[in-house]
Design a protein around this motif. Structure first.
Motif, PDB file in Angstrom:
ATOM      1  N   LYS A 268       0.857  -1.185   0.000  1.00 39.15           N
ATOM      2  CA  LYS A 268       0.000   0.000   0.000  1.00 39.15           C
ATOM      3  C   LYS A 268       0.891   1.232   0.000  1.00 39.15           C
ATOM      4  CE  LYS A 268      -3.857   0.293   2.372  1.00 39.15           C
ATOM      5  NZ  LYS A 268      -4.799   0.403   3.503  1.00 39.15           N
ATOM      6  N   ILE A 269       0.485   2.237  -0.769  1.00 37.10           N
ATOM      7  CA  ILE A 269       1.230   3.493  -0.820  1.00 37.10           C
ATOM      8  C   ILE A 269       0.244   4.644  -0.644  1.00 37.10           C
ATOM      9  CG2 ILE A 269       2.643   5.038  -2.234  1.00 37.10           C
ATOM     10  CD1 ILE A 269       3.614   2.467  -3.704  1.00 37.10           C
ATOM     11  N   TYR A 270       0.541   5.510   0.323  1.00 36.19           N
ATOM     12  CA  TYR A 270      -0.217   6.750   0.506  1.00 36.19           C
ATOM     13  C   TYR A 270       0.615   7.889  -0.069  1.00 36.19           C
ATOM     14  CZ  TYR A 270      -3.257   4.570   4.053  1.00 36.19           C
ATOM     15  OH  TYR A 270      -4.158   3.794   4.720  1.00 36.19           O
ATOM     16  N   LEU A 271      -0.002   8.711  -0.903  1.00 35.31           N
ATOM     17  CA  LEU A 271       0.664   9.897  -1.424  1.00 35.31           C
ATOM     18  C   LEU A 271       0.172  11.103  -0.641  1.00 35.31           C
ATOM     19  CD1 LEU A 271       0.379   9.145  -5.237  1.00 35.31           C
ATOM     20  CD2 LEU A 271       2.321   8.722  -3.735  1.00 35.31           C
ATOM     21  N   VAL A 272       1.107  11.892  -0.119  1.00 35.59           N
ATOM     22  CA  VAL A 272       0.763  13.088   0.647  1.00 35.59           C
ATOM     23  C   VAL A 272       1.494  14.283   0.053  1.00 35.59           C
ATOM     24  CG1 VAL A 272       0.373  11.762   2.752  1.00 35.59           C
ATOM     25  CG2 VAL A 272       2.605  12.781   2.357  1.00 35.59           C
ATOM     26  N   GLY A 273       0.904  15.455   0.237  1.00 35.53           N
ATOM     27  CA  GLY A 273       1.529  16.677  -0.256  1.00 35.53           C
ATOM     28  C   GLY A 273       0.524  17.809  -0.253  1.00 35.53           C
ATOM     29  N   PHE A 274       1.005  18.966  -0.663  1.00 33.61           N
ATOM     30  CA  PHE A 274       0.149  20.140  -0.710  1.00 33.61           C
ATOM     31  C   PHE A 274      -0.986  19.964  -1.710  1.00 33.61           C
ATOM     32  CE2 PHE A 274       4.164  22.095   0.789  1.00 33.61           C
ATOM     33  CZ  PHE A 274       3.686  22.646   1.965  1.00 33.61           C
ATOM     34  N   MET A 275      -2.039  20.732  -1.525  1.00 39.64           N
ATOM     35  CA  MET A 275      -3.159  20.753  -2.443  1.00 39.64           C
ATOM     36  C   MET A 275      -2.645  21.079  -3.850  1.00 39.64           C
ATOM     37  SD  MET A 275      -6.549  23.171  -2.138  1.00 39.64           S
ATOM     38  CE  MET A 275      -5.609  24.663  -2.163  1.00 39.64           C
ATOM     39  N   ALA A 276      -3.149  20.352  -4.831  1.00 38.25           N
ATOM     40  CA  ALA A 276      -2.821  20.561  -6.247  1.00 38.25           C
ATOM     41  C   ALA A 276      -1.352  20.289  -6.571  1.00 38.25           C
ATOM     42  CB  ALA A 276      -3.217  21.968  -6.696  1.00 38.25           C
ATOM     43  N   SER A 277      -0.715  19.411  -5.790  1.00 40.44           N
ATOM     44  CA  SER A 277       0.693  19.088  -6.048  1.00 40.44           C
ATOM     45  C   SER A 277       0.865  17.900  -6.988  1.00 40.44           C
ATOM     46  CB  SER A 277       1.432  18.824  -4.730  1.00 40.44           C
ATOM     47  OG  SER A 277       0.891  17.691  -4.085  1.00 40.44           O
ATOM     48  N   GLY A 278      -0.234  17.269  -7.397  1.00 33.95           N
ATOM     49  CA  GLY A 278      -0.159  16.173  -8.356  1.00 33.95           C
ATOM     50  C   GLY A 278      -0.344  14.783  -7.774  1.00 33.95           C
ATOM     51  N   LYS A 279      -0.840  14.688  -6.550  1.00 35.71           N
ATOM     52  CA  LYS A 279      -1.006  13.382  -5.895  1.00 35.71           C
ATOM     53  C   LYS A 279      -1.929  12.460  -6.694  1.00 35.71           C
ATOM     54  CE  LYS A 279      -2.521  15.332  -2.185  1.00 35.71           C
ATOM     55  NZ  LYS A 279      -2.386  16.754  -2.533  1.00 35.71           N
ATOM     56  N   SER A 280      -3.047  12.980  -7.159  1.00 35.11           N
ATOM     57  CA  SER A 280      -3.996  12.150  -7.909  1.00 35.11           C
ATOM     58  C   SER A 280      -3.420  11.735  -9.258  1.00 35.11           C
ATOM     59  CB  SER A 280      -5.313  12.899  -8.115  1.00 35.11           C
ATOM     60  OG  SER A 280      -5.915  13.156  -6.862  1.00 35.11           O
ATOM     61  N   THR A 281      -2.770  12.643  -9.932  1.00 35.98           N
ATOM     62  CA  THR A 281      -2.163  12.334 -11.229  1.00 35.98           C
ATOM     63  C   THR A 281      -1.078  11.278 -11.084  1.00 35.98           C
ATOM     64  OG1 THR A 281      -2.633  14.571 -12.021  1.00 35.98           O
ATOM     65  CG2 THR A 281      -0.941  13.325 -13.208  1.00 35.98           C
ATOM     66  N   VAL A 282      -0.164  11.488 -10.154  1.00 37.32           N
ATOM     67  CA  VAL A 282       0.903  10.522  -9.909  1.00 37.32           C
ATOM     68  C   VAL A 282       0.317   9.200  -9.423  1.00 37.32           C
ATOM     69  CG1 VAL A 282       2.881  10.005  -8.407  1.00 37.32           C
ATOM     70  CG2 VAL A 282       2.675  12.255  -9.474  1.00 37.32           C
ATOM     71  N   GLY A 283      -0.687   9.268  -8.561  1.00 32.46           N
ATOM     72  CA  GLY A 283      -1.305   8.058  -8.022  1.00 32.46           C
ATOM     73  C   GLY A 283      -1.909   7.176  -9.088  1.00 32.46           C
ATOM     74  N   ARG A 284      -2.617   7.781 -10.036  1.00 27.58           N
ATOM     75  CA  ARG A 284      -3.227   6.999 -11.126  1.00 27.58           C
ATOM     76  C   ARG A 284      -2.156   6.290 -11.954  1.00 27.58           C
ATOM     77  NH1 ARG A 284      -6.275  11.596 -11.430  1.00 27.58           N
ATOM     78  NH2 ARG A 284      -8.383  11.305 -10.638  1.00 27.58           N
ATOM     79  N   VAL A 285      -1.100   7.025 -12.289  1.00 30.70           N
ATOM     80  CA  VAL A 285      -0.024   6.464 -13.100  1.00 30.70           C
ATOM     81  C   VAL A 285       0.700   5.351 -12.338  1.00 30.70           C
ATOM     82  CG1 VAL A 285       2.194   6.989 -14.210  1.00 30.70           C
ATOM     83  CG2 VAL A 285       0.277   8.577 -14.452  1.00 30.70           C
TER      84      VAL A 285
END
Length: 102
Positions: A5-22
């Protein structure tokens, strides 16, 4: 170490969803987005939730969604911009899968 399991954390609009999908596609894992799951459950946008109910309501919903995601394995999770700022969320994430900053 065997990571499942990997959780991506960071500032709002930093690309977490984009990177997560890829990343999830590359690993052939499931992808989940905490903000999106809240929007689906509440049937409105994050901005509307904040405007109508306030931050405390949103943060409670966020904690509930994180709890629902805990049992999942082989998943990449994009957290909201403020998720990791909450000490309880931080503990839960670190105990479950660890956080990867984006």
């Amino acid at each position: 170490m065997n990571v499942d399991k990997i959780y991506l954390v960071g500032f709002m609009a930093s690309g977490k969803s984009t990177v997560g999908r890829v990343l999830a596609a590359r690993l052939r894992w499931r992808f989940e987005d905490v903000d999106h799951l809240i929007e689906v459950r509440e049937q409105t946008t994050v901005a509307e939730i904040f405007a109508r109910h306030g931050e405390a309501y949103f943060r409670a919903a966020e904690r509930e969604i994180l709890a629902l995601l805990q049992p999942l394995r082989h998943v990449v999770i994009a957290t909201g911009g403020g998720t990791f700022a909450d000490p309880d969320n931080r503990t839960a994430i670190n105990m479950d899968g660890g956080a990867s900053p984006v």
